[in-house]
Design a protein around this motif. Structure first.
Motif, short mmCIF file in Angstrom:
data_model
loop_
_atom_site.label_atom_id
_atom_site.label_comp_id
_atom_site.label_asym_id
_atom_site.label_seq_id
_atom_site.Cartn_x
_atom_site.Cartn_y
_atom_site.Cartn_z
N THR A 2 27.13 -6.84 -3.86
CA THR A 2 26.58 -8.16 -3.52
C THR A 2 27.23 -8.70 -2.26
O THR A 2 26.55 -9.32 -1.44
CB THR A 2 26.74 -9.15 -4.69
N ARG A 29 25.24 -9.63 1.20
CA ARG A 29 25.37 -10.90 1.90
C ARG A 29 25.80 -10.69 3.35
O ARG A 29 25.30 -11.34 4.27
CB ARG A 29 26.34 -11.83 1.17
N SER A 40 22.88 -9.34 5.28
CA SER A 40 21.93 -10.43 5.52
C SER A 40 22.35 -11.27 6.72
O SER A 40 21.54 -11.58 7.59
CB SER A 40 21.85 -11.31 4.26
N ARG A 41 23.63 -11.61 6.78
CA ARG A 41 24.13 -12.43 7.89
C ARG A 41 24.06 -11.69 9.22
O ARG A 41 23.67 -12.25 10.24
CB ARG A 41 25.55 -12.88 7.60
N ALA A 67 19.91 -12.58 0.47
CA ALA A 67 20.87 -13.50 -0.13
C ALA A 67 20.47 -13.84 -1.56
O ALA A 67 21.32 -13.90 -2.46
CB ALA A 67 20.99 -14.76 0.72
N ARG A 105 22.59 -12.95 -5.00
CA ARG A 105 22.91 -13.95 -6.04
C ARG A 105 22.35 -13.51 -7.39
O ARG A 105 23.00 -13.67 -8.42
CB ARG A 105 22.37 -15.32 -5.66
#
Length: 119
Positions: A5, A9, A12-13, A109, A113
């Motif tokens: 995870t 993230r 994604s960034r 994201a 989550r």
């Protein structure tokens, strides 16, 4: 599972930063050549094609710029079908950028989550 995870993230960034940088470079290139384009239109409409070809050649000079273009085009290529009917560069870049931010930014994201809660 938390490392997956966290990696999602981070990915994604990074993808969002690449796509935003690609769009900012596009905007800067378009606005910097707009003045020259308008001056050529006013003075002599026939020199327009020559200036556009030199502007597009200058656009791809830098290695960093070329790498950014290639990476962003690969990331936004799944959305090319959405804008295939448009001939406006602005529309194409805006739509591809927004879709990439939606899918990679929000989508990854959200998935990270979701996986964190499920595991």
């Amino acid at each position: 599972m938390s490392s997956i995870t966290g990696l999602m993230r981070l990915a994604s960034r990074v993808i969002c930063l690449i796509v935003i940088a690609w769009f900012v470079v596009f905007v800067v290139n378009q606005t910097s050549t707009a003045s020259t384009h308008q001056q050529n239109e006013v003075t002599d409409g026939t020199s327009l094609a020559a200036n556009e070809s030199s502007a597009s050649a200058a656009k791809h000079e830098g290695t960093l710029h070329r790498t950014l273009d290639e990476t962003a085009n690969a990331l936004t290529s799944p959305f090319a079908g959405v804008v295939s009917g448009s001939s406006s560069e602005w529309t194409i870049h805006i739509v591809k950028t927004l879709l990439a931010l939606l899918v990679y930014g929000f989508g990854l994201a959200f998935l990270a989550r979701f996986l964190r809660v499920r595991v």
